[in-house]
Scaffold this active site. Structure first.
Site, PDB file in Angstrom:
ATOM      1  N   HIS A  59      48.954  47.139  15.421  1.00  0.00           N
ATOM      2  CA  HIS A  59      50.234  46.892  16.103  1.00  0.00           C
ATOM      3  C   HIS A  59      51.336  46.474  15.122  1.00  0.00           C
ATOM      4  O   HIS A  59      52.177  45.630  15.426  1.00  0.00           O
ATOM      5  CB  HIS A  59      50.072  45.824  17.201  1.00  0.00           C
ATOM      6  CG  HIS A  59      49.112  46.201  18.286  1.00  0.00           C
ATOM      7  ND1 HIS A  59      49.468  47.020  19.333  1.00  0.00           N
ATOM      8  CD2 HIS A  59      47.806  45.905  18.472  1.00  0.00           C
ATOM      9  CE1 HIS A  59      48.415  47.196  20.127  1.00  0.00           C
ATOM     10  NE2 HIS A  59      47.407  46.531  19.626  1.00  0.00           N
ATOM     11  N   ASN A 119      48.001  46.676  26.791  1.00  0.00           N
ATOM     12  CA  ASN A 119      48.433  47.985  26.305  1.00  0.00           C
ATOM     13  C   ASN A 119      49.094  48.757  27.442  1.00  0.00           C
ATOM     14  O   ASN A 119      49.169  48.280  28.577  1.00  0.00           O
ATOM     15  CB  ASN A 119      47.242  48.783  25.771  1.00  0.00           C
ATOM     16  CG  ASN A 119      46.744  48.285  24.425  1.00  0.00           C
ATOM     17  OD1 ASN A 119      47.528  47.916  23.564  1.00  0.00           O
ATOM     18  ND2 ASN A 119      45.439  48.273  24.246  1.00  0.00           N
ATOM     19  N   TYR A 133      42.821  37.140  17.566  1.00  0.00           N
ATOM     20  CA  TYR A 133      44.279  37.216  17.578  1.00  0.00           C
ATOM     21  C   TYR A 133      44.913  35.955  16.997  1.00  0.00           C
ATOM     22  O   TYR A 133      45.786  36.026  16.130  1.00  0.00           O
ATOM     23  CB  TYR A 133      44.786  37.491  18.994  1.00  0.00           C
ATOM     24  CG  TYR A 133      44.762  38.953  19.332  1.00  0.00           C
ATOM     25  CD1 TYR A 133      43.569  39.675  19.277  1.00  0.00           C
ATOM     26  CD2 TYR A 133      45.911  39.629  19.686  1.00  0.00           C
ATOM     27  CE1 TYR A 133      43.531  41.025  19.563  1.00  0.00           C
ATOM     28  CE2 TYR A 133      45.886  40.991  19.983  1.00  0.00           C
ATOM     29  CZ  TYR A 133      44.687  41.676  19.919  1.00  0.00           C
ATOM     30  OH  TYR A 133      44.660  43.021  20.197  1.00  0.00           O
TER      31      TYR A 133
END
Length: 483
Positions: free
Chosen positions: A56, A129, A339
């Site tokens: 990303h 997403n 993350y």
């Protein structure tokens, strides 16, 4: 004293006397190390780029608000969903997945759809997403999957052999591959696509009762996609097409909006549903669990500074608020660590204190020090817990709800291994023209694969989803359906 806002200063606020010439020993030099302004400029310049995201990396973002339109307090005690009409400020980052920061916006790739809600009880991140499913369902496979989407370590070129070898050996990817290779693989703009939380989450109400939930952001602009030839042309002529379109739309007052809906499943249904509801490669049928409207998201303000807001924005599915919890989804469980850890590496341990990530709610904890600490670091307050000095303490009523677990500690797969039914259902939902384009896209993507073994293995998956699907790809590649 009058402050001259146009006066150039160093980073420590001292005025700069000469910003055109470095300090040298005589007119020809050499340059003196005592020119601290020069050293500071060069040192800062060397560090202007934080490491780009591993995935990303290329993205665009915008500010906006979320407004509740339906009362769902019987399902969740989340404060920002507590009353109809309540507005919560939010920030969203859209992105491609595989490409580098300078790659084209119009490549065939899933799009990240990451939303940060600045609620009164802390930030809530919904990191999804533009597809309701994903390629894999266990986080242990994620580094390997992403490696296949990146560049070959010798040629530094994209590698179709790795892409299709991995997919053909990971049949759970078939559902997402079908979506990716369909018309929806290249959205026309970031405004003309849906968004999904993808994973299953848990909502808990004020009485401690829970339900499983999936999120769907439905674009009010309508779904529109790009034909591959148009996307390729734009990639060459304007690789920042999606970024530009989003900025211009908001700048001109054409504020994009999405309706947020959820599917809600009673907890007990998870044990009897025909697909594992925690498997992120599967969807829940909307006939079984219809969409329920929650609210509306509107994007109405562009960032003032791309780096400070879009590049330094950090999102994690573990950034939760009371009333919203996680599920046993194996992919989600891994993302809870990965993350936040990526942000600690990329931006720093204090990334949540940056303005774009800073919660509106007051932060009280015992985390101290670390790089880029930009607040008063807790001042002289107590810095450990438990303590006898009236420091902040836990609030037991905000503990996550418990859920029952059982079984031996082991490395095991999901119980359900039907990777073909939903992919086949999706194929059959497409029009004849959409099916033809899907097959053409797959054939074009698989032709560079060197080994027929890989092609045949993947064709077998298409065939199991739908015989017509497999036969079409096989014919396009000049191969026979494997036995």
């Amino acid at each position: 004293m009058t402050i001259n806002k146009n006066k150039l200063t160093t980073s420590w606020g001292a005025p700069v006397g000469d910003n055109q010439n470095s300090m040298t020993a005589g007119s020809r030099g050499p340059t003196l190390i005592q020119d601290v302004h020069l050293l500071e400029k060069l040192a800062h310049f060397n560090r202007e780029r934080v490491p780009e995201r591993v995935v990303h990396a290329k993205g665009a973002g915008a500010h906006g608000y979320f407004e509740v339109t339906q009362d769902l307090t019987k399902y969740t005690k989340a404060d920002f969903l507590s009353e109809v009409g309540k507005r919560t400020p939010m920030f969203i980052r859209f992105s491609t997945v595989a490409g580098e920061n300078g790659s084209s916006d119009t490549v065939r790739d899933p799009r990240g759809f990451a939303v940060k809600f600045y609620t009164e009880e802390g930030n809530y991140d919904l990191v999804g997403n533009n597809t309701p499913v994903f390629f894999i369902r266990d986080a242990i496979k994620f580094p390997d999957f992403i490696h296949t989407q990146k560049r070959h370590p010798q040629t530094h070129l994209k590698n179709p052999n790795a892409v299709w070898d991995f997919w053909s050996l990971s049949p759970e990817s078939l559902h997402q591959v079908t979506i990716l290779m369909s018309d929806r693989g290249i959205p026309a703009t970031l405004r003309h696509m849906h968004g999904f939380g993808s994973h299953t989450f848990k909502w808990v109400n004020a009485e401690g009762q829970g339900v499983w939930v999936k999120y769907h952001f439905k674009t009010e602009q309508g779904v529109q996609n790009l034909a591959p030839d148009v996307a390729a042309q734009l990639a060459g002529e304007n690789p920042d097409y999606h970024t530009e379109d989003l900025f211009n739309a908001i700048d001109q007052g054409d504020f994009p909006a999405w309706k947020l809906c959820v599917q809600i499943m009673p907890l007990e249904d998870a044990n009897t549903y025909r697909f594992d509801p925690f498997d992120v490669t599967k969807v829940w049928s909307q006939k079984d669990y219809p969409l329920i409207e929650v609210g509306r998201m509107v994007l109405d303000r562009n960032p003032d500074n791309y780096f400070a807001e879009v590049e330094q924005a950090t999102f994690s599915p573990g950034t939760l608020v009371p009333g919203i919890e996680v599920s046993p989804d194996k992919m989600l469980q891994g993302r809870l660590f990965a993350y936040a850890d990526a942000h600690r590496y990329r931006v720093g341990a204090n990334h949540n204190s940056l303005p774009i990530n800073r919660p509106k709610a007051e932060v009280n904890n015992y985390q101290r020090d670390g790089q880029m600490r930009s607040d008063n670091n807790g001042g002289s307050s107590v810095y450990y817990e438990p303590n006898s000095f009236s420091g902040p303490t836990e609030t037991p009523h905000n503990k996550p709800a418990s859920y029952e677990v059982s079984g031996a500690a082991d490395s095991v797969a999901y119980d359900h291994d039907d990777h073909y039914t939903q992919a086949g259902d999706l194929y059959r939902l497409l029009s004849v023209e959409e099916r033809e384009r899907l097959v053409q896209t797959i054939v074009g993507a698989m032709k560079p694969v060197e080994k027929d073994e890989i092609k045949l293995r993947q064709i077998g998956h298409f065939y199991k989803a739908d015989p017509e699907y497999g036969k079409g790809v096989a014919a396009g590649l000049g191969l026979s359906i494997p036995e």
